[in-house]
Design a protein around this motif. Structure first.
Motif, PDB file in Angstrom:
ATOM      1  N   ALA A   1      40.803  46.993 -19.567  1.00 38.15           N
ATOM      2  CA  ALA A   1      42.104  47.121 -20.240  1.00 38.15           C
ATOM      3  C   ALA A   1      43.156  47.675 -19.292  1.00 38.15           C
ATOM      4  O   ALA A   1      42.883  48.568 -18.486  1.00 38.15           O
ATOM      5  N   GLN A   2      44.367  47.147 -19.412  1.00 36.43           N
ATOM      6  CA  GLN A   2      45.475  47.552 -18.541  1.00 36.43           C
ATOM      7  C   GLN A   2      46.564  48.333 -19.259  1.00 36.43           C
ATOM      8  O   GLN A   2      47.490  48.822 -18.616  1.00 36.43           O
TER       9      GLN A   2
ATOM     10  N   GLY B   1      31.758  61.967 -17.420  1.00 29.98           N
ATOM     11  CA  GLY B   1      33.062  61.309 -17.491  1.00 29.98           C
ATOM     12  C   GLY B   1      34.026  61.833 -16.452  1.00 29.98           C
ATOM     13  O   GLY B   1      34.722  61.057 -15.785  1.00 29.98           O
ATOM     14  N   ALA B   2      34.068  63.156 -16.278  1.00 30.86           N
ATOM     15  CA  ALA B   2      34.969  63.752 -15.289  1.00 30.86           C
ATOM     16  C   ALA B   2      34.579  63.338 -13.877  1.00 30.86           C
ATOM     17  O   ALA B   2      35.444  63.037 -13.042  1.00 30.86           O
ATOM     18  N   ALA B   3      33.270  63.317 -13.598  1.00 33.04           N
ATOM     19  CA  ALA B   3      32.811  62.935 -12.260  1.00 33.04           C
ATOM     20  C   ALA B   3      33.117  61.469 -11.964  1.00 33.04           C
ATOM     21  O   ALA B   3      33.491  61.109 -10.842  1.00 33.04           O
ATOM     22  N   ILE B   4      32.965  60.611 -12.984  1.00 35.69           N
ATOM     23  CA  ILE B   4      33.257  59.188 -12.790  1.00 35.69           C
ATOM     24  C   ILE B   4      34.730  58.988 -12.465  1.00 35.69           C
ATOM     25  O   ILE B   4      35.088  58.218 -11.566  1.00 35.69           O
ATOM     26  N   VAL B   5      35.600  59.692 -13.201  1.00 34.17           N
ATOM     27  CA  VAL B   5      37.040  59.566 -12.937  1.00 34.17           C
ATOM     28  C   VAL B   5      37.362  60.032 -11.520  1.00 34.17           C
ATOM     29  O   VAL B   5      38.139  59.395 -10.795  1.00 34.17           O
ATOM     30  N   ALA B   6      36.752  61.141 -11.097  1.00 32.42           N
ATOM     31  CA  ALA B   6      37.029  61.682  -9.771  1.00 32.42           C
ATOM     32  C   ALA B   6      36.511  60.771  -8.668  1.00 32.42           C
ATOM     33  O   ALA B   6      37.135  60.648  -7.608  1.00 32.42           O
ATOM     34  N   ALA B   7      35.375  60.103  -8.924  1.00 34.95           N
ATOM     35  CA  ALA B   7      34.738  59.319  -7.870  1.00 34.95           C
ATOM     36  C   ALA B   7      35.218  57.878  -7.799  1.00 34.95           C
ATOM     37  O   ALA B   7      35.381  57.321  -6.704  1.00 34.95           O
ATOM     38  N   SER B   8      35.458  57.263  -8.970  1.00 35.77           N
ATOM     39  CA  SER B   8      35.731  55.825  -8.934  1.00 35.77           C
ATOM     40  C   SER B   8      36.812  55.344  -9.885  1.00 35.77           C
ATOM     41  O   SER B   8      37.247  54.201  -9.781  1.00 35.77           O
ATOM     42  N   GLY B   9      37.234  56.136 -10.837  1.00 36.10           N
ATOM     43  CA  GLY B   9      38.273  55.689 -11.758  1.00 36.10           C
ATOM     44  C   GLY B   9      37.791  55.720 -13.198  1.00 36.10           C
ATOM     45  O   GLY B   9      36.597  55.602 -13.492  1.00 36.10           O
ATOM     46  N   TRP B  10      38.740  55.849 -14.122  1.00 37.01           N
ATOM     47  CA  TRP B  10      38.415  55.984 -15.547  1.00 37.01           C
ATOM     48  C   TRP B  10      37.715  54.757 -16.108  1.00 37.01           C
ATOM     49  O   TRP B  10      36.957  54.845 -17.080  1.00 37.01           O
ATOM     50  N   GLN B  11      37.948  53.583 -15.508  1.00 34.34           N
ATOM     51  CA  GLN B  11      37.368  52.357 -16.049  1.00 34.34           C
ATOM     52  C   GLN B  11      35.847  52.418 -16.148  1.00 34.34           C
ATOM     53  O   GLN B  11      35.235  51.873 -17.073  1.00 34.34           O
ATOM     54  N   TRP B  12      35.209  53.109 -15.186  1.00 38.40           N
ATOM     55  CA  TRP B  12      33.759  53.122 -15.148  1.00 38.40           C
ATOM     56  C   TRP B  12      33.139  53.997 -16.229  1.00 38.40           C
ATOM     57  O   TRP B  12      31.936  53.909 -16.478  1.00 38.40           O
TER      58      TRP B  12
END
Length: 502
Positions: free
Chosen positions: A75-76, A135-146
């Motif tokens: 989603a964009q 969730g926080a680690a995913i956002v920090a590492a690769s972006g919220w999409q993941w």
């Protein structure tokens, strides 16, 4: 998957505010689209699973959940995410109903059943407990999409486990799908949530507001009439005569008057009121969720020893006590996650003591062939109360911020401007430097932070008091069932959760 989805998405809401330019109402709908969608399929899934096979519907729901998660990750803008979250909620609700029905069929004896649901609670707690930091680690590492895309991969593994490990089961007496009941109930829930969330924009007492709430009331009345007149209703009101079932159902609602609905707002509090980044907010949120990982076996032991009439109200009371500690901890001069930690931990303990006993009691209080219907009613109570209380807590938060700003700057801002600023402050986009009418006022920074904390304290107080009321109601309603359980144990009968035949 379901636990991870619940706890990881709230952690990224502050990020979605920025990257998708979402306002506070849109953040509410990102969560509420999911919960409302769950309510639209709960009863339908129970009927379909009973009729066509719980394993078959379970596997299909997992596949759709993975696909919907893929769409969410791509989603964009906020509107597309809200719509895709609705699809994700429909498949997630179906997935949850089927797994509870499958467990109820495969594990029917008291001790074995208790161990199975305790294991279910632990696995659910793994996703829930570690979701915030994941969730926080995913956002920090690769972006919220993941945070969403990861479910597409997990779905593949889960389907393989379901195909090889689940025995097929169905209800030979299951009848046709109750379309009328599904449409009327879903319409009523959506209208109530929409009225609370958007009512400030069109006026609660205006023509539009009255039309929406009138539609909600009429739809609910139509739902009751449809179910009472149906030969095979999806919502069998006769089960409410079973005191154990009704008491447990209040436990389902009570958790969402407090713990689950506040789960949406606590990351916003850590980010916007305390100034934490995503990772720090995720770590702080672990105090709220980690108890759900280790406490469920204790909840099942209490259930086996004292029955649902004691175990469920006790868990709700502990949740309420945790909220009151959070309310007290947020009122100190220097608020940090440490001042909230005792209350967060206790609320998580109470949730863990309540969650699996509620599921166990609601499904075991009826015959095993109606497990799909019972779990559907249980989850409907959870999701309907969650959808309404997400909206209601947001309303209380905005009202609290607005009233404190009005007291801090009397006469400086009119009502409509106060409302607009409260929305921005709650969503984290109301920085004083960006608001000309606030930036010129002395002490504006401190006043905005004080208003935000005041609004959240009102939400905490609401959560604590409301869940205590639900605990008392659950205890009063289920006390007859508890007495029968004690009589059974005194007669050396097996101690287990009573079925409808008792």
């Amino acid at each position: 998957m379901f636990g991870l989805e619940i706890s990881s998405v709230p952690t990224i809401l502050p990020t979605l505010e920025t990257v998708l330019h979402a306002n506070f109402q849109q953040l509410q709908w990102i969560m509420n689209a999911y919960t409302i969608a769950v309510t639209t399929v709960l009863m339908a899934t129970g009927t379909l699973a009973d009729r066509y096979g719980r394993k078959r519907v379970f596997v299909v729901s997992i596949a759709v959940f993975g696909l919907a998660s893929l769409i969410c990750g791509l989603a964009q803008d906020a509107l597309v995410l809200i719509v895709s979250r609705f699809l994700q909620g429909m498949s997630g609700g179906a997935m949850l109903i089927c797994q509870v029905a499958v467990l109820s069929h495969q594990f029917q004896e008291g001790p074995e059943r208790a161990r199975a649901f305790a294991a279910w609670g632990i696995i659910f707690g793994i996703g829930l407990g570690f979701g915030p930091i994941i969730g926080a680690a995913i956002v920090a590492a690769s972006g919220w999409q993941w945070v969403f895309l990861i479910h597409a991969f997990i779905a593949v593994v889960t389907i393989a486990l379901a195909v090889t490990g689940v025995r097929e089961s169905r209800d030979p007496e299951a009848k046709h799908l109750d379309i009328g009941g599904i449409v009327t109930l879903s319409t009523s829930v959506f209208c109530v949530a929409f009225y609370i969330t958007e009512g400030r924009s069109f006026g609660f007492t205006g023509t539009t507001g009255l039309a929406i709430i009138g539609t909600a009331v009429l739809s609910f009345m139509a739902f009751v009439l449809v179910e009472l007149r149906s030969a095979h209703p999806m919502f069998d009101f006769s089960v409410f005569r079973i005191r154990a079932f009704s008491g447990a159902l209040l436990g389902s609602a009570g958790m969402n008057f407090s713990f689950w609905s506040f789960m949406i707002y606590l990351p916003i509090f850590f980010r916007n009121a305390l100034g934490y980044d995503n990772v720090a907010a995720g770590l702080a949120l672990l105090t709220y969720t980690l108890p759900t990982l280790v406490i469920p076996p204790l909840g099942e032991r209490i259930l086996l020893r004292f029955g649902g009439g004691i175990a469920i109200p006790l868990g709700l009371f502990v949740i309420g006590f945790g909220f009151m500690l959070m309310w007290a901890g947020s009122g100190v001069e220097r608020v940090t996650w440490l001042t909230l930690a005792p209350g967060c931990l206790l609320a998580g303990v109470g949730l863990a003591l309540t969650n699996t006993p509620v599921t166990n009691v609601t499904t075991s209080a009826v015959s095993s062939t109606r497990a799909g219907m019972a779990s559907g009613i249980d989850m409907s109570a959870r999701m309907i109360s969650l959808a309404i209380n997400i909206a209601l807590m947001g309303f209380i938060l905005i009202a609290g911020i607005s009233s404190r700003l009005s007291s801090a700057f009397p006469g400086a801002l009119d009502a409509s401007r106060l409302q607009y600023l409260a929305d921005r402050i709650a969503g984290g986009t109301g920085h004083v430097a960006d608001i000309p009418e606030l930036s010129i006022l002395p002490g504006a920074d401190a006043a905005v932070r004080d208003a935000l904390i005041h609004g959240f304290r009102l939400v905490m107080l609401y959560g604590g008091l409301s869940v205590w009321i639900m605990a008392l109601a659950s205890f009063v309603i289920a006390r007859g069932s508890h007495a029968r359980q004690r009589q059974s144990r005194s007669g050396n009968e097996p101690c287990c959760v009573p079925r409808s035949s008792t």
